[in-house]
Design an enzyme around this catalytic site. Structure first.
Site, PDB file in Angstrom:
ATOM      1  N   ASP A  12       0.855  -1.189   0.000  1.00  0.00           N
ATOM      2  CA  ASP A  12       0.000   0.000   0.000  1.00  0.00           C
ATOM      3  C   ASP A  12       0.893   1.241   0.000  1.00  0.00           C
ATOM      4  O   ASP A  12       1.838   1.329   0.784  1.00  0.00           O
ATOM      5  CB  ASP A  12      -0.889  -0.019   1.240  1.00  0.00           C
ATOM      6  CG  ASP A  12      -1.700   1.252   1.419  1.00  0.00           C
ATOM      7  OD1 ASP A  12      -1.964   1.934   0.408  1.00  0.00           O
ATOM      8  OD2 ASP A  12      -2.064   1.564   2.566  1.00  0.00           O
ATOM      9  N   ASN A  24      -0.758   4.571  -0.456  1.00  0.00           N
ATOM     10  CA  ASN A  24      -1.548   5.776  -0.170  1.00  0.00           C
ATOM     11  C   ASN A  24      -2.219   5.740   1.199  1.00  0.00           C
ATOM     12  O   ASN A  24      -3.036   6.610   1.510  1.00  0.00           O
ATOM     13  CB  ASN A  24      -2.591   6.026  -1.268  1.00  0.00           C
ATOM     14  CG  ASN A  24      -3.610   4.891  -1.377  1.00  0.00           C
ATOM     15  OD1 ASN A  24      -3.577   3.944  -0.598  1.00  0.00           O
ATOM     16  ND2 ASN A  24      -4.499   5.001  -2.356  1.00  0.00           N
ATOM     17  N   ASP A  59      -4.427   3.645   2.626  1.00  0.00           N
ATOM     18  CA  ASP A  59      -5.826   3.261   2.809  1.00  0.00           C
ATOM     19  C   ASP A  59      -5.982   1.817   3.264  1.00  0.00           C
ATOM     20  O   ASP A  59      -7.103   1.310   3.379  1.00  0.00           O
ATOM     21  CB  ASP A  59      -6.626   3.497   1.529  1.00  0.00           C
ATOM     22  CG  ASP A  59      -6.171   2.621   0.359  1.00  0.00           C
ATOM     23  OD1 ASP A  59      -5.182   1.879   0.519  1.00  0.00           O
ATOM     24  OD2 ASP A  59      -6.809   2.680  -0.717  1.00  0.00           O
ATOM     25  N   ASP A 106      -1.779  -1.400  -3.918  1.00  0.00           N
ATOM     26  CA  ASP A 106      -2.102  -0.674  -5.141  1.00  0.00           C
ATOM     27  C   ASP A 106      -1.006  -0.872  -6.184  1.00  0.00           C
ATOM     28  O   ASP A 106       0.034  -1.492  -5.917  1.00  0.00           O
ATOM     29  CB  ASP A 106      -2.319   0.806  -4.840  1.00  0.00           C
ATOM     30  CG  ASP A 106      -1.255   1.395  -3.928  1.00  0.00           C
ATOM     31  OD1 ASP A 106      -0.056   1.195  -4.214  1.00  0.00           O
ATOM     32  OD2 ASP A 106      -1.610   2.040  -2.924  1.00  0.00           O
ATOM     33  N   ASP A 151      -8.967 -16.945 -16.072  1.00  0.00           N
ATOM     34  CA  ASP A 151      -9.669 -17.474 -14.910  1.00  0.00           C
ATOM     35  C   ASP A 151     -10.767 -18.434 -15.354  1.00  0.00           C
ATOM     36  O   ASP A 151     -11.495 -18.167 -16.310  1.00  0.00           O
ATOM     37  CB  ASP A 151     -10.276 -16.303 -14.124  1.00  0.00           C
ATOM     38  CG  ASP A 151     -10.949 -16.728 -12.843  1.00  0.00           C
ATOM     39  OD1 ASP A 151     -10.245 -17.173 -11.925  1.00  0.00           O
ATOM     40  OD2 ASP A 151     -12.200 -16.615 -12.764  1.00  0.00           O
ATOM     41  N   GLU A 160      -6.594 -21.469 -16.287  1.00  0.00           N
ATOM     42  CA  GLU A 160      -6.905 -22.181 -15.051  1.00  0.00           C
ATOM     43  C   GLU A 160      -7.999 -23.205 -15.347  1.00  0.00           C
ATOM     44  O   GLU A 160      -9.103 -22.846 -15.750  1.00  0.00           O
ATOM     45  CB  GLU A 160      -7.403 -21.209 -13.977  1.00  0.00           C
ATOM     46  CG  GLU A 160      -7.830 -21.909 -12.690  1.00  0.00           C
ATOM     47  CD  GLU A 160      -8.686 -21.045 -11.785  1.00  0.00           C
ATOM     48  OE1 GLU A 160      -8.580 -21.188 -10.564  1.00  0.00           O
ATOM     49  OE2 GLU A 160      -9.485 -20.230 -12.306  1.00  0.00           O
TER      50      GLU A 160
END
Length: 549
Positions: A27, A29, A31, A35, A206, A276
């Site tokens: 992270d 920022n 929060d 990111d 996926d 997958e």
């Protein structure tokens, strides 16, 4: 758009791919969520491992009901992860470091907030009315058939506006797209082209065998358990495993769509796909169909090695079955990912054994024929996190608690710095998932200062793999053993290597087969097995490698 010009189009064959789970990586920022800028910041760590590519779990716009696997815009970044400019900067830095970028394509379904679904559910006559799998109820109002959702309950949800049911293999907020509609395929391929034109190097697809369902919507028959496939079924707490999924996935029409997908990729230089495949005991048969011929997927991975078994017999059985069924296709092996308990916890019998198992497991994986996937944190030997119910965020875990604790335990944040709050993952007061103490104690900075750490073992092992081309794409043949040992020969050109792994908790002796002569032993990182003229002496959880003739 750049057409292929004869570059290293097969870079993916034998590649080492590092999976990044963006919300848990770094992270920047404050929060409490990882990111894209955080990935850029930590790419030097990934590069130090010696991997060839990263695979990013979804970062697209999403309501996050299923942590980003419910996409509402395939061509934009969700604000919690940053912006398209942040993605471009991350990709540029990865490429500068010599790392390819593979992104997750979740195209079997969308979020119910996707504009396509909003329009589709508005009436039975709109332009996208058939873009999802809609069906009338039975005369008594019940669902069209007996299909189930992996996330629990029926695989159908009633919509009061259309007065029809729509299919969902996962959450009710993840409606399945109707791949029988060519406009749906065209629209999805357009989103794929968006990322190709942006420069991504490949796609992890996926649930690639879930794209089509049976046009007739026939009922699935009951599943008859196979004792030899116990590790491949859904958890006993989930009734999904009680059906033989003949009609709600793995339909023959999928092959033609995969050809369309491959034809698009082949217009670009050095792109790849990894699918997958979750198909129970039929997974390897599906992999064979999806990867043979050079006109569909480049490679697939299955759940065969993602279960609780870490034995010579199991690994040999999986690899030999793949080699028998898949003649010209390619496989990607993995022991961990974002959907299963971390393999150190699955394989180790005690806490003290975990670092030993972590080192042995990557040594085995690196010696197998195929590409390999690593999951963030496994290079630290991270165990599965034990979380309280109130800390869970995974809808699957919340639904099946306490019989099944879900996937949050393998998704906790990366521990970077042991002395900082949240192990350096975030400056926020609270992280989206907690960082347990036992994981923080295995932080990157701690292991950097310990030459015997799991982290340094990973680097040495991947360097060992890279310096022996036979391990990238050489042939692989198993050798019979007088004990429960995993023994095989990798061969390419003039190089012929014997590998012997003792996955048991007792010392063992490997006897060379008649006609095999040992040459110079190769120092496998972290192991010191000794060899005589006709035998190899291995300690418990030990490994050996030598040239042979």
């Amino acid at each position: 758009m750049a057409l292929q010009t004869g570059g290293n189009a097969d870079w993916w064959r034998g590649a080492v791919i590092y999976q990044v789970y963006p919300r848990s990586f770094q992270d920047t920022n404050g929060d409490g969520l990882g990111d894209l800028k955080g990935i850029t910041r930590r790419l030097s760590h990934i590069a130090s491992l010696g991997v060839d590519a990263i695979w990013l779990s979804p970062f697209f716009k999403s309501p996050m009901a299923d942590m980003g696997y419910d996409v509402s815009d395939y061509c934009d970044v969700d604000p919690i992860f940053g912006t398209l400019d942040d993605f471009d900067a991350m990709m540029a830095e990865a490429h500068r470091l010599g790392i390819k970028v593979i992104i997750d394509q979740v195209i079997s379904h969308t979020s119910d907030r996707h504009p396509w679904f909003v329009e589709s559910r508005s009436s039975r006559t709109n332009d996208k009315a058939d873009w999802y799998v809609w069906a009338d109820p039975k005369p008594d109002g019940t669902a069209p058939n007996n299909w189930l959702s992996i996330f629990g309950g029926p695989g159908w949800e009633w919509d009061g506006v259309r007065r029809q049911y729509y299919q969902h293999n996962f959450l009710t907020s993840q409606p399945d797209l109707n791949f029988h509609s060519k406009p749906v395929q065209d629209a999805l391929l357009k989103t794929v082209k968006f990322w190709l034109d942006r420069g991504v190097d490949g796609f992890r697809l996926d649930t690639v065998n879930y794209y089509f369902c049976d046009k007739q919507l026939r009922d699935n028959p009951p599943h008859v358990p196979d004792p030899d496939q116990a590790g491949l079924d859904a958890p006993d707490s989930n009734p999904y495993g009680m059906q033989n999924h003949l009609y709600d996935k793995t339909q023959p029409e999928n092959l033609e769509f995969l050809r369309r997908f491959r034809a698009l990729l082949d217009q670009y230089e050095e792109r790849t796909t990894v699918g997958e495949v979750g198909d129970g005991a039929r997974s390897l048969k599906t992999v064979a169909a999806y990867t043979t011929g050079g006109d569909k997927l480049h490679m697939c991975y299955t759940f065969d090695l993602l279960g609780p078994e870490f034995t010579a017999a199991h690994i040999r059985g999986c690899v030999e079955t793949f080699q028998r069924m898949v003649k010209d296709g390619w496989v990607c092996w993995a022991f961990s990912n974002h959907d299963v308990n971390r393999h150190v916890s699955r394989f180790a019998l005690t806490e003290e054994e975990r670092p030993i198992i972590a080192k042995l497991a990557i040594s085995v994986l690196a010696a197998l024929r195929g590409s390999i996937c690593l999951y963030q944190g496994e290079e630290l030997g991270l165990p599965e996190a034990e979380l309280a119910f109130e800390d869970l965020r995974d809808p699957y875990g919340i639904r099946f608690w306490p019989a099944f604790k879900g996937r949050d335990g393998c998704r906790t944040p990366m521990p970077w710095e042991a002395g900082k709050a949240h192990a350096g993952f975030t400056s926020a007061e609270k992280s989206w998932l907690p960082v347990p103490y036992e994981q923080a104690a295995l932080s990157v900075d701690t292991q950097e200062n310990d030459d015997s750490s799991v982290l340094h073992h990973y680097r040495r092992t991947l360097e060992f793999r890279k310096t022996h081309p036979v391990l990238i794409d050489g042939s692989m043949e198993f050798v019979g053993s007088n004990q429960d040992l995993l023994a095989f020969v990798r061969e390419k050109g003039d190089e012929k290597l014997l590998f012997v792994f003792n996955l048991t908790r007792e010392a063992a002796e490997f006897q060379l087969p008649a006609g095999m002569a040992l040459g110079a032993p190769l120092p496998m990182p972290g192991f010191k097995a000794a060899a005589g003229a006709k035998t190899v002496q291995l300690d418990a959880l030990d490994a050996f490698c030598a040239r042979i003739s």
